[in-house]
Every structure is written in C-alpha cells, then in structure tokens.
Scaffold this motif. Structure first.
Motif, PDB file in Angstrom:
ATOM      1  N   ARG A 165       0.814  -1.216   0.000  1.00 23.49           N
ATOM      2  CA  ARG A 165       0.000   0.000   0.000  1.00 23.49           C
ATOM      3  C   ARG A 165       0.849   1.269   0.000  1.00 23.49           C
ATOM      4  O   ARG A 165       0.312   2.373  -0.117  1.00 23.49           O
ATOM      5  N   LEU A 166       2.167   1.092   0.136  1.00 26.37           N
ATOM      6  CA  LEU A 166       3.078   2.234   0.052  1.00 26.37           C
ATOM      7  C   LEU A 166       3.632   2.346  -1.359  1.00 26.37           C
ATOM      8  O   LEU A 166       3.743   1.356  -2.079  1.00 26.37           O
ATOM      9  N   SER A 167       4.003   3.542  -1.744  1.00 27.76           N
ATOM     10  CA  SER A 167       4.652   3.731  -3.041  1.00 27.76           C
ATOM     11  C   SER A 167       6.094   3.248  -2.962  1.00 27.76           C
ATOM     12  O   SER A 167       6.621   2.981  -1.871  1.00 27.76           O
ATOM     13  N   GLY A 168       6.744   3.148  -4.107  1.00 27.38           N
ATOM     14  CA  GLY A 168       8.151   2.785  -4.112  1.00 27.38           C
ATOM     15  C   GLY A 168       8.977   3.755  -3.305  1.00 27.38           C
ATOM     16  O   GLY A 168       9.837   3.366  -2.511  1.00 27.38           O
ATOM     17  N   ARG A 169       8.701   5.034  -3.492  1.00 26.22           N
ATOM     18  CA  ARG A 169       9.428   6.071  -2.749  1.00 26.22           C
ATOM     19  C   ARG A 169       9.239   5.906  -1.243  1.00 26.22           C
ATOM     20  O   ARG A 169      10.192   6.002  -0.469  1.00 26.22           O
ATOM     21  N   GLU A 170       8.002   5.642  -0.823  1.00 29.41           N
ATOM     22  CA  GLU A 170       7.708   5.505   0.607  1.00 29.41           C
ATOM     23  C   GLU A 170       8.366   4.258   1.199  1.00 29.41           C
ATOM     24  O   GLU A 170       8.827   4.280   2.341  1.00 29.41           O
ATOM     25  N   ASN A 171       8.427   3.172   0.425  1.00 29.80           N
ATOM     26  CA  ASN A 171       9.117   1.968   0.891  1.00 29.80           C
ATOM     27  C   ASN A 171      10.592   2.252   1.160  1.00 29.80           C
ATOM     28  O   ASN A 171      11.133   1.848   2.193  1.00 29.80           O
ATOM     29  N   ILE A 172      11.227   2.941   0.237  1.00 23.90           N
ATOM     30  CA  ILE A 172      12.651   3.255   0.392  1.00 23.90           C
ATOM     31  C   ILE A 172      12.862   4.226   1.549  1.00 23.90           C
ATOM     32  O   ILE A 172      13.755   4.058   2.373  1.00 23.90           O
ATOM     33  N   ALA A 173      12.013   5.254   1.612  1.00 23.58           N
ATOM     34  CA  ALA A 173      12.147   6.270   2.661  1.00 23.58           C
ATOM     35  C   ALA A 173      11.975   5.668   4.050  1.00 23.58           C
ATOM     36  O   ALA A 173      12.675   6.050   5.000  1.00 23.58           O
ATOM     37  N   TYR A 174      11.060   4.717   4.174  1.00 23.42           N
ATOM     38  CA  TYR A 174      10.815   4.076   5.477  1.00 23.42           C
ATOM     39  C   TYR A 174      12.087   3.416   5.991  1.00 23.42           C
ATOM     40  O   TYR A 174      12.437   3.552   7.171  1.00 23.42           O
TER      41      TYR A 174
ATOM     42  N   GLY B 212      15.108   4.187   5.124  1.00 26.38           N
ATOM     43  CA  GLY B 212      16.044   5.264   5.442  1.00 26.38           C
ATOM     44  C   GLY B 212      15.802   5.824   6.833  1.00 26.38           C
ATOM     45  O   GLY B 212      16.742   6.090   7.592  1.00 26.38           O
ATOM     46  N   GLN B 213      14.517   5.963   7.205  1.00 20.75           N
ATOM     47  CA  GLN B 213      14.169   6.437   8.545  1.00 20.75           C
ATOM     48  C   GLN B 213      14.613   5.442   9.609  1.00 20.75           C
ATOM     49  O   GLN B 213      15.091   5.831  10.681  1.00 20.75           O
ATOM     50  N   LEU B 214      14.449   4.135   9.325  1.00 23.54           N
ATOM     51  CA  LEU B 214      14.880   3.110  10.278  1.00 23.54           C
ATOM     52  C   LEU B 214      16.387   3.198  10.540  1.00 23.54           C
ATOM     53  O   LEU B 214      16.849   2.895  11.647  1.00 23.54           O
ATOM     54  N   HIS B 215      17.129   3.612   9.533  1.00 22.29           N
ATOM     55  CA  HIS B 215      18.580   3.752   9.677  1.00 22.29           C
ATOM     56  C   HIS B 215      18.987   5.126  10.220  1.00 22.29           C
ATOM     57  O   HIS B 215      20.181   5.411  10.337  1.00 22.29           O
ATOM     58  N   GLY B 216      17.998   5.950  10.557  1.00 24.25           N
ATOM     59  CA  GLY B 216      18.298   7.235  11.180  1.00 24.25           C
ATOM     60  C   GLY B 216      18.748   8.324  10.235  1.00 24.25           C
ATOM     61  O   GLY B 216      19.336   9.330  10.671  1.00 24.25           O
ATOM     62  N   LEU B 217      18.468   8.184   8.933  1.00 24.06           N
ATOM     63  CA  LEU B 217      18.868   9.221   7.980  1.00 24.06           C
ATOM     64  C   LEU B 217      17.911  10.408   8.049  1.00 24.06           C
ATOM     65  O   LEU B 217      16.722  10.256   8.313  1.00 24.06           O
ATOM     66  N   SER B 218      18.427  11.584   7.773  1.00 25.84           N
ATOM     67  CA  SER B 218      17.590  12.780   7.743  1.00 25.84           C
ATOM     68  C   SER B 218      16.721  12.763   6.481  1.00 25.84           C
ATOM     69  O   SER B 218      17.023  12.070   5.504  1.00 25.84           O
ATOM     70  N   LYS B 219      15.644  13.548   6.493  1.00 18.67           N
ATOM     71  CA  LYS B 219      14.750  13.604   5.337  1.00 18.67           C
ATOM     72  C   LYS B 219      15.502  14.098   4.105  1.00 18.67           C
ATOM     73  O   LYS B 219      15.308  13.576   2.991  1.00 18.67           O
ATOM     74  N   ALA B 220      16.369  15.076   4.309  1.00 19.34           N
ATOM     75  CA  ALA B 220      17.127  15.614   3.177  1.00 19.34           C
ATOM     76  C   ALA B 220      18.035  14.545   2.569  1.00 19.34           C
ATOM     77  O   ALA B 220      18.139  14.432   1.339  1.00 19.34           O
ATOM     78  N   ARG B 221      18.687  13.761   3.436  1.00 20.31           N
ATOM     79  CA  ARG B 221      19.579  12.709   2.946  1.00 20.31           C
ATOM     80  C   ARG B 221      18.790  11.612   2.249  1.00 20.31           C
ATOM     81  O   ARG B 221      19.219  11.080   1.217  1.00 20.31           O
ATOM     82  N   ILE B 222      17.617  11.270   2.788  1.00 20.58           N
ATOM     83  CA  ILE B 222      16.766  10.258   2.164  1.00 20.58           C
ATOM     84  C   ILE B 222      16.332  10.702   0.772  1.00 20.58           C
ATOM     85  O   ILE B 222      16.408   9.938  -0.202  1.00 20.58           O
ATOM     86  N   ASP B 223      15.899  11.951   0.669  1.00 23.99           N
ATOM     87  CA  ASP B 223      15.470  12.483  -0.637  1.00 23.99           C
ATOM     88  C   ASP B 223      16.631  12.464  -1.632  1.00 23.99           C
ATOM     89  O   ASP B 223      16.443  12.129  -2.810  1.00 23.99           O
ATOM     90  N   GLU B 224      17.807  12.809  -1.148  1.00 22.22           N
ATOM     91  CA  GLU B 224      18.994  12.827  -2.002  1.00 22.22           C
ATOM     92  C   GLU B 224      19.319  11.414  -2.506  1.00 22.22           C
ATOM     93  O   GLU B 224      19.597  11.211  -3.697  1.00 22.22           O
ATOM     94  N   LYS B 225      19.265  10.440  -1.598  1.00 25.89           N
ATOM     95  CA  LYS B 225      19.593   9.063  -1.972  1.00 25.89           C
ATOM     96  C   LYS B 225      18.546   8.474  -2.919  1.00 25.89           C
ATOM     97  O   LYS B 225      18.889   7.745  -3.858  1.00 25.89           O
ATOM     98  N   ILE B 226      17.274   8.765  -2.684  1.00 26.43           N
ATOM     99  CA  ILE B 226      16.224   8.244  -3.556  1.00 26.43           C
ATOM    100  C   ILE B 226      16.382   8.805  -4.965  1.00 26.43           C
ATOM    101  O   ILE B 226      16.258   8.076  -5.962  1.00 26.43           O
TER     102      ILE B 226
END
Length: 268
Positions: A108-117, A119-133
């Motif tokens: 039920r999550l998008s591809g982006r949301e799956n990856i971002a989730y 990233g959050q578990l690994h403690g990455l910042s939102k900016a870093r997650i967006d950059e990596k995606i």
C-alpha cells in the motif's frame, strides 16, 4: 573487507518420518537435526564481487541469512573490517545492506515511501533520504514508477525498489540473494550495472545466483557451497580453469568432487 570463518547452523526436524526419501538420504540429517550449514568460510575484499554458487538446498540462503543477522549460527565468526558483527546485530545491520529473495515490499506504500521508510529506520535525515532516492532512481531507472503503489509493480520494479531500500544507508557490505531471478533482460542489465557501480566505489558485494554468465561478467571470486560446506573458494579465473574455461563444467566438477568424497566416506 569481510571475513567469514567456519559458519555452522542446524535446525530441529519436527517430524523426521514426514521427510521425503531424498531428504532422508541427505548426509546433513543427523538424528532430529538437519545441519543446513556445516562449515562455510570465505572472504570478500574491498571492491570485490564474490559470486556464491550451489545447487538448491546447498545452504546458500542460510549462509546469507546468518550474515544478515536474521539467523544466529551454532559456530563461526563474521568480521567486517576487523569487527565481529555477529556479537552485535545492531552494528551489523548498520554495516550490511541485505536483499533477501523472500522479503516483500509494503504493497500500500509507493516505491518512494518503501525506500524512505528504511532510510528512517537507519536514522537518515529527510534531506539525505530524498537525495539518496533521487540518486538511485537515476541509477536503477525508477522514475516512471517510483510514486506508484508497490502492490501494482512488476517483478522488475519490485526488485529495483528492494535493492534501493537495501542500500539506502550506504552500507560497507552489500549482500544480494539471487537479485536477477525472474527479471527480464533490461531489468537484469540495470541490476548488473548497479553491482558494477558498487564495485567501482570499493563496496564489497556478495551475491548468490544460478546464472553463470553473471558470475563470469561481474565476479572477481567464486565460492561454491554444496551439502553445507565450502567446496570451492578462489578467483573466477581459477574456477574457469577447472574445466578449460567452461564455467558450467567447472560448477559440475566441484559438485561431483563433493559427491565422490561423501561416497568414499560411506563406503568406509
């Protein structure tokens, strides 16, 4: 560098009488325990790609699940850059990016949301997650489906997102369990290019596969596991030389050698 030494893992057999005749003949079955991995050792240096080969049921996936800390071995050690990660599973998960052959996406999550989730578990910042995606969307050609629900993805789309999810935290080691199984030619080429990029960055990669052309194209070293033991551990060139350059014959040669040794033990 990762150094894997003498891994062993056994599982309790709940109903031995219900085993198939083939399972009963497996020499790893000892009483009420099946010794899936008996003695596996190999290493992967910085910037190397190691191809993990073996027939179905050989112990490859169990070995990789031990490396990911999903399973705890009865014996053995795993060192990443000198640190025994099996003693500290949380540290291991920070250092390792693991793609399982069976771990699904959240539909039920998008591809982006799956990856971002992840990233959050690994403690990455939102900016870093967006950059990596954004970076991985380019590398894995995901822009056309990144914001669609994962439940509607093709096999290739799911695998690309799963790989991106596994490496979102820039791990020191990447482990891929049959990353191209079920993919079409274009998706397979994209995954192989991504592995080549990890290698160029100096990231060690261990991946299991049944496709010997992938091994020949990507791998610096080959490890063959059969009946829960390492039966070959050497360079890709050394592996090919076992049969005059024919990878398929080299693979069969290593397996036949294992069978002959077991037969000699039984005859004794």
């Amino acid at each position: 560098m990762i150094d894997i030494s003498h891994l062993a893992k056994k599982f309790a057999v709940e109903s031995p009488k219900k085993l198939s005749e083939q399972e009963k003949k497996d020499p790893r079955l000892k009483g009420r325990f099946f010794h899936s991995v008996k003695d596996v050792s190999f290493r992967c240096e910085k910037g190397e790609v190691v191809g993990l080969l073996g027939p179905n049921g050989a112990g490859k996936t169990t070995t990789l699940r031990i490396l990911s800390t999903a399973l705890k071995p009865e014996q053995g050690e795993v060192h990443i850059n000198g640190i025994n990660v099996l003693k500290d599973p949380v540290l291991a998960r920070k250092k390792i990016g693991f793609l399982s052959s069976s771990t699904g996406l959240y539909g039920r999550l998008s591809g982006r949301e799956n990856i971002a989730y992840f990233g959050q578990l690994h403690g990455l910042s939102k900016a870093r997650i967006d950059e990596k995606i954004a970076e991985m969307a380019d590398l894995l050609d995901m822009h056309s489906f990144l914001d669609r629900r994962a439940e509607n993805f093709s096999s290739g789309m799911k695998q690309k997102v799963s790989i991106a999810r596994a490496v979102i935290h820039d791990p020191e080691l990447v482990i891929l369990d049959e990353p191209t199984t079920g993919l079409d030619i274009m998706a397979t080429a994209t995954v192989m290019s991504f592995i080549e990029r990890l290698k160029a960055q100096g990231t060690p990669v261990i991946f299991s596969t049944h496709h010997l052309d992938e091994v020949q194209a990507l791998c610096d070293r080959v490890v063959v596991i059969n009946l829960g033991e390492t039966v070959f551990n050497g360079t890709t060139a050394e592996f090919a030389d076992l049969s005059g350059g024919h990878m398929h014959q080299s693979f069969l040669h290593t397996l036949n050698g294992t069978k002959e040794e077991h037969s000699n033990v039984v005859n004794l």
